[in-house]
Design a protein around this motif. Sequence first.
Motif, short mmCIF file in Angstrom:
data_model
loop_
_atom_site.label_atom_id
_atom_site.label_comp_id
_atom_site.label_asym_id
_atom_site.label_seq_id
_atom_site.Cartn_x
_atom_site.Cartn_y
_atom_site.Cartn_z
N PHE A 1 13.77 7.60 15.15
CA PHE A 1 12.69 8.57 15.20
C PHE A 1 13.32 9.96 15.30
O PHE A 1 14.47 10.10 15.73
N SER B 1 5.48 7.05 0.19
CA SER B 1 4.02 7.09 0.16
C SER B 1 3.48 8.51 -0.02
O SER B 1 2.31 8.69 -0.30
N THR B 2 4.33 9.53 0.12
CA THR B 2 3.87 10.90 -0.17
C THR B 2 4.18 11.31 -1.62
O THR B 2 3.80 12.40 -2.03
N HIS C 1 14.48 14.00 7.05
CA HIS C 1 14.99 12.69 6.59
C HIS C 1 16.48 12.67 6.24
O HIS C 1 17.20 11.78 6.70
N ARG D 1 22.68 10.71 -2.31
CA ARG D 1 21.35 11.35 -2.37
C ARG D 1 21.01 12.15 -1.13
O ARG D 1 20.49 13.25 -1.21
N PHE E 1 -1.59 11.50 6.70
CA PHE E 1 -0.51 12.06 7.52
C PHE E 1 -0.96 13.38 8.13
O PHE E 1 -1.72 14.12 7.52
N VAL F 1 15.72 10.19 -0.51
CA VAL F 1 15.44 8.75 -0.53
C VAL F 1 15.89 8.16 -1.87
O VAL F 1 15.60 8.72 -2.92
N MET G 1 9.12 15.18 7.98
CA MET G 1 9.76 14.37 6.93
C MET G 1 10.90 15.11 6.27
O MET G 1 11.80 14.51 5.69
N PRO H 1 -0.56 6.66 9.59
CA PRO H 1 0.12 6.05 8.44
C PRO H 1 1.64 5.89 8.59
O PRO H 1 2.27 5.38 7.69
N ASP H 2 2.22 6.32 9.72
CA ASP H 2 3.68 6.19 9.88
C ASP H 2 4.07 4.72 9.92
O ASP H 2 3.70 3.98 10.84
N ARG I 1 1.16 3.70 -3.05
CA ARG I 1 0.39 4.87 -2.62
C ARG I 1 -1.10 4.65 -2.85
O ARG I 1 -1.81 5.51 -3.36
N ASN J 1 7.65 5.85 4.33
CA ASN J 1 6.75 6.98 4.58
C ASN J 1 6.88 8.02 3.49
O ASN J 1 5.89 8.52 2.96
N LEU J 2 8.12 8.36 3.18
CA LEU J 2 8.35 9.41 2.19
C LEU J 2 7.87 8.98 0.81
O LEU J 2 7.26 9.77 0.09
N MET K 1 -2.11 13.38 -1.24
CA MET K 1 -1.58 12.51 -0.20
C MET K 1 -2.50 11.30 -0.10
O MET K 1 -3.69 11.46 0.16
N ALA K 2 -1.95 10.12 -0.34
CA ALA K 2 -2.79 8.92 -0.32
C ALA K 2 -3.18 8.54 1.10
O ALA K 2 -4.21 7.91 1.32
N PHE K 3 -2.36 8.93 2.07
CA PHE K 3 -2.59 8.47 3.44
C PHE K 3 -2.75 9.66 4.39
O PHE K 3 -2.23 10.73 4.14
N ARG L 1 11.10 4.93 7.48
CA ARG L 1 10.95 6.34 7.16
C ARG L 1 11.02 6.58 5.66
O ARG L 1 10.32 7.43 5.12
N ASP L 2 11.86 5.80 4.96
CA ASP L 2 11.92 5.91 3.50
C ASP L 2 10.56 5.54 2.89
O ASP L 2 10.10 6.18 1.95
N ARG M 1 6.63 3.18 10.72
CA ARG M 1 7.39 2.70 11.88
C ARG M 1 6.45 2.24 12.99
O ARG M 1 6.84 1.47 13.87
N GLN N 1 0.83 -1.21 0.00
CA GLN N 1 0.00 0.00 0.00
C GLN N 1 0.86 1.25 0.00
O GLN N 1 0.57 2.21 -0.71
N SER N 2 1.93 1.26 0.79
CA SER N 2 2.73 2.48 0.83
C SER N 2 3.56 2.65 -0.44
O SER N 2 3.71 3.76 -0.93
#
Lengths: 327, 263
Positions: free
Chosen positions: B113, A216-217, B105, B74, B94, A227, B102, A271-272, A77, A213-214, B90-92, A210-211, A274, A73-74
Amino acid sequence: MGTVSTFFFLFLLTLMVAPLIGPTQIDLGKALFGDMAFGENVDANILFLARIPRILLAGLAGAGLAVSGAVLQSLLRNDLAAPFTLGVSSGASLGAAIVISLGWSYTVAGFSTIPIAAFLGALGAITLVFSLARTRHGEFPTTVLLLAGVTANFFFAAMVMFIHYLSDFTQSFRLVRWLMGGLDIADYSTVLSVCPMVFLGFGVLMFVGRDLNLISTGVHSAMSRGVDVVKIQKIGFVMASLITGAVVAVAGPIGFVGLIVPHIMRLIVGPDMRLLLPSSLFFGASFLIICDTVARTIIAPVEIPVGVITAMIGGPFFIWLLKRPKN
Amino acid sequence: MNQPIIKICDTTFSYDQKPVLHSISMDVQPGEFVGVIGPNGSGKSTILKLLGGVLSAGPGNLLFKGVDYLNQNRKHLARSITWVPQEHSMAFPFKVSEIVLMGRHPYLSAFTFEGEEDIEIAHSAMERTQTLQFAQRGFNEISGGEKQRVVIAGAIAQEPEVMILDEPTSALDIKYQIQILNILKQLNENKNMTVVLAMHDLHLASKFCRRLVLLNEGEVFQDGAPEEVLQKDHIEKVYDIRIHLVRNQDGSVMISPDTLCIQ
């Protein structure tokens, strides 16, 4: 983190309660402390040889499918993505069916060829759907994604039928038995064969949480935040295939767990990844153990395949997801 | 002249055989505020994606402080350059604060975290963009102008030297357009952030940018100070329209069509 530990305790609870429930009433005291040989202790036999391995397998399968669904899913997206809806499970089935029908199901140094073939089938299916559904801008529109998944599902199912048709009677019987899936053939060796794959996959995915998460945006935003998108996509798809392959190879395709669980978890923990990954792991395990307990007892002594229960919950849930009002 | 902070050298780019940019060359100096203008399809988004490092045209085409983008890690590049997209779907669900965090990162290692310092940096980025009051709301619940400010807050939290923005004001009403441009102007003036952005509104472009790059069919048609670039004949040629051009005292221009008919 508080909510994640809630799901961990839910998991422990189901793990302790589920073995006590079943069509045959067992005496726990007798099973654990009975003063007789193990072979004669019926309660211990039911508990340790029938119920516990089955419950462990259900837990692993549910955990694996849920984690795999959360990752798909992530990466895509899209919250309608899951091993089942994308044809990944049927890809794994095809891989396993090829090996079974060719009589190539060996176990070499503890590694069975069936999960490996299932892994390759799953990976093939993900690659196919990913390349079919991706637009030039790196998006995955729901309609295209679902159509690609349906197409992959039909295609792999047709290939399995073809193999089935060409097989002789013995192979055909083994194939049917395997395709029906289910958790009733569980023993400790099947549990041990799935366990490392689920935990390896989970561990690696947590490492890139975390990668994910990013990504998925949006892929470009993720790149601009540093990333390595292509690398993370590869890691994610390989791990999702590894887990799905391992689960499908022993339990057959069990639908909808990978769709429902991450979705409910996202509503609760957000949605995080982690937090989403560990809570999906524990809730997925609890969910399938509960579904399997229902499947074992609802019309006892007849057991129905757990996939029937998950589909009866998952089908309406999927329709709701598709039709729910979006903001 | 200093060494350019970003250099794009003789770059040609195609999407699936369809050429979009033809041998583009451009230098960006540290601390500049550059507007990229031009008609739809002239290659604005593509050139910004290349500058932002989210598209690649192959080795040797893009240099950050003299070093090829492709020869840099990168995450390291992301500490220097950030790219802000035009649309934010944004699909989710957040939260706003999660989106801003973010931006941290590139400074964090795997499986960690965000710490106190990251939260502080995100907090001040939200202050700067006036997004603090809806930090705990869902990103999908806020308006377009608020979303744009949140995404810019994320980019600020990334603490880059260069911010590349793809039409940050195009979908917004005039109040939000000016609000966004003022945020960028302050970053440019107070933090010496190099800003490169694509714009459609030529009046606002002439008012806020100190340098404009006018693209036409994938080539740099004009590059220079707003008053040099925004000449009647340049605009008429590139946009293929007839216009009236009024120059204000502050050097900005007002443009209106000569007739309502397109040529």
